[in-house]
Design a protein around this motif. Structure first.
Motif, short mmCIF file in Angstrom:
data_model
loop_
_atom_site.label_atom_id
_atom_site.label_comp_id
_atom_site.label_asym_id
_atom_site.label_seq_id
_atom_site.Cartn_x
_atom_site.Cartn_y
_atom_site.Cartn_z
N ASP A 103 0.83 -1.21 0.00
CA ASP A 103 0.00 0.00 0.00
C ASP A 103 0.86 1.26 0.00
OD1 ASP A 103 -2.57 1.16 -0.14
OD2 ASP A 103 -2.47 1.70 1.98
N ALA A 104 2.01 1.19 -0.65
CA ALA A 104 2.85 2.38 -0.79
C ALA A 104 2.15 3.35 -1.73
CB ALA A 104 4.22 1.99 -1.34
N LYS A 105 2.04 4.60 -1.30
CA LYS A 105 1.26 5.57 -2.06
C LYS A 105 2.10 6.72 -2.60
CE LYS A 105 -2.99 4.77 0.61
NZ LYS A 105 -3.61 3.99 -0.47
N THR A 106 3.17 7.05 -1.92
CA THR A 106 3.92 8.25 -2.29
C THR A 106 5.41 7.96 -2.36
OG1 THR A 106 4.25 8.93 0.02
CG2 THR A 106 2.24 9.70 -1.07
N THR A 107 6.13 8.92 -2.89
CA THR A 107 7.59 8.90 -2.78
C THR A 107 8.01 10.19 -2.09
OG1 THR A 107 7.76 9.81 -5.04
CG2 THR A 107 8.01 7.44 -4.78
N PRO A 108 8.76 10.03 -0.96
CA PRO A 108 9.11 8.74 -0.34
C PRO A 108 7.94 8.16 0.46
CG PRO A 108 9.97 10.55 0.97
CD PRO A 108 9.33 11.18 -0.23
N ASP A 109 8.02 6.85 0.68
CA ASP A 109 7.11 6.16 1.60
C ASP A 109 7.97 5.07 2.24
OD1 ASP A 109 4.90 5.32 2.98
OD2 ASP A 109 3.66 4.92 1.23
N MET A 110 7.84 4.87 3.55
CA MET A 110 8.82 4.09 4.28
C MET A 110 8.18 2.93 5.05
SD MET A 110 11.36 6.10 3.42
CE MET A 110 12.71 5.35 4.32
N ARG A 111 8.92 1.85 5.17
CA ARG A 111 8.54 0.73 6.03
C ARG A 111 9.79 0.26 6.77
NH1 ARG A 111 4.85 2.59 3.83
NH2 ARG A 111 3.04 1.64 2.82
N ILE A 112 9.60 -0.19 8.01
CA ILE A 112 10.69 -0.86 8.74
C ILE A 112 10.17 -2.22 9.19
CG2 ILE A 112 12.30 -0.78 10.67
CD1 ILE A 112 12.06 2.25 10.68
N ILE A 113 10.99 -3.24 8.94
CA ILE A 113 10.62 -4.62 9.25
C ILE A 113 11.63 -5.14 10.27
CG2 ILE A 113 10.30 -6.93 8.28
CD1 ILE A 113 9.91 -5.46 5.52
N ASP A 114 11.14 -5.72 11.35
CA ASP A 114 12.06 -6.19 12.39
C ASP A 114 12.65 -7.57 12.00
OD1 ASP A 114 10.25 -8.21 13.04
OD2 ASP A 114 9.66 -7.34 14.96
N PRO A 115 13.61 -8.07 12.76
CA PRO A 115 14.27 -9.33 12.38
C PRO A 115 13.32 -10.53 12.31
CG PRO A 115 15.65 -8.12 13.92
CD PRO A 115 14.34 -7.40 13.87
N GLU A 116 12.16 -10.42 12.94
CA GLU A 116 11.18 -11.51 12.88
C GLU A 116 10.24 -11.37 11.69
OE1 GLU A 116 11.87 -10.00 16.05
OE2 GLU A 116 13.31 -11.63 16.11
N GLY A 117 10.41 -10.32 10.92
CA GLY A 117 9.59 -10.13 9.73
C GLY A 117 8.33 -9.36 9.96
N ARG A 118 8.27 -8.63 11.05
CA ARG A 118 7.07 -7.88 11.39
C ARG A 118 7.28 -6.39 11.12
NH1 ARG A 118 3.01 -10.04 14.03
NH2 ARG A 118 4.29 -11.79 14.71
N LEU A 119 6.25 -5.75 10.58
CA LEU A 119 6.33 -4.31 10.32
C LEU A 119 6.30 -3.56 11.65
CD1 LEU A 119 3.89 -4.19 7.31
CD2 LEU A 119 6.21 -3.28 7.24
N ILE A 120 7.29 -2.71 11.87
CA ILE A 120 7.33 -1.92 13.10
C ILE A 120 7.20 -0.43 12.81
CG2 ILE A 120 8.60 -3.61 14.46
CD1 ILE A 120 11.14 -1.95 13.95
N TYR A 121 7.29 -0.07 11.53
CA TYR A 121 7.03 1.33 11.17
C TYR A 121 6.45 1.37 9.77
CZ TYR A 121 7.13 6.16 10.11
OH TYR A 121 6.69 7.41 9.74
N VAL A 122 5.46 2.23 9.58
CA VAL A 122 4.78 2.39 8.29
C VAL A 122 4.49 3.87 8.08
CG1 VAL A 122 2.64 1.94 7.00
CG2 VAL A 122 3.71 0.10 8.33
N GLY A 123 4.91 4.41 6.94
CA GLY A 123 4.45 5.75 6.61
C GLY A 123 5.49 6.75 6.18
N GLY A 124 5.21 8.00 6.47
CA GLY A 124 6.04 9.10 6.01
C GLY A 124 7.37 9.17 6.73
#
Length: 222
Positions: A149-170
């Motif tokens: 669901d990335a909508k813009t540039t930039p758009d950011m995600r952070i994934i932890d070592p277990e594969g879980r999203l821990i940050y989503v967005g601007g």
């Protein structure tokens, strides 16, 4: 992940609240299950993907299992991206990768649209922008961008070592394309990485993204 909204269940609730209403006609069309694709948000498992990098090598998210991964959507023609690539984005990339973070920059621009690169132009992208990402990934169909669901540039995600999203967005709290607004901005990605490194819950796990709309294939005219 999918969420299923069942019209039958909703109809049952309506009937329970409206006991005086007549029963449905026997030949009424059966209720239909509506399936809505849900957006992967903070706390959800990151969707798997494989993309080819600028060098033509397939890279899968699974390749980086056990590491913190940053996903960054970009488009070099976007004024908002240009603002961050005056040095701030590269500095953050260097900080993160020095800490062992895998940084994947993704271009989801469709062929013929702003930001699309391939071949030698893609290979030269990192040197051209003095970028410090781990890999530049090409997503010309937009499949992975839309999966996240990335909508813009930039758009950011952070994934932890277990594969879980821990940050989503601007990336920060200054939604402008003015370089001077980098000064004093609260960079949510830097803060989330610091929280993760310290073993703390991410204080701000979502921020509204801002920037140019991603040039998905369906945006191509004619």
């Amino acid at each position: 992940m999918f969420r299923v909204l069942t019209v039958a269940a909703a109809a049952a609730l309506v009937l329970a609240a409206c006991q005086q209403q007549p029963a449905a006609a026997p030949d009424q069309a059966p209720a239909t299950a509506v399936v809505i694709a849900a957006v992967a948000g903070p706390g959800d498992m990151a969707p798997a993907f494989t993309l080819v990098d600028a060098e033509g090598v397939p890279r899968s998210l699974a390749d980086f299992k056990g590491k913190t991964v940053v996903l960054e959507w970009t488009n070099e023609g976007c004024p908002y991206v240009k603002k961050h690539y005056t040095g701030a984005m590269q500095a953050l990339q260097r900080e993160a990768t020095a800490d062992g973070v895998v940084w994947l920059t993704i271009i989801s621009s469709a062929p013929g649209t702003q930001g699309f690169v391939e071949g030698e132009e893609a290979k030269a992208w990192q040197a051209k922008h003095k970028a410090a990402f781990t890999h530049l990934l090409l997503d010309p169909t937009g499949e992975v961008g839309k999966r996240y669901d990335a909508k813009t540039t930039p758009d950011m995600r952070i994934i932890d070592p277990e594969g879980r999203l821990i940050y989503v967005g601007g990336i920060d709290d200054k939604p402008t394309n003015k370089v001077e607004d980098l000064q004093g901005a609260n960079n949510f990605v830097r803060a989330a990485l610091a929280d993760a490194k310290a073993g703390r819950p991410v204080q701000t796990a979502f921020a509204q993204p801002y920037g140019c709309s991603i040039k998905y294939p369906e945006t191509v005219e004619g």
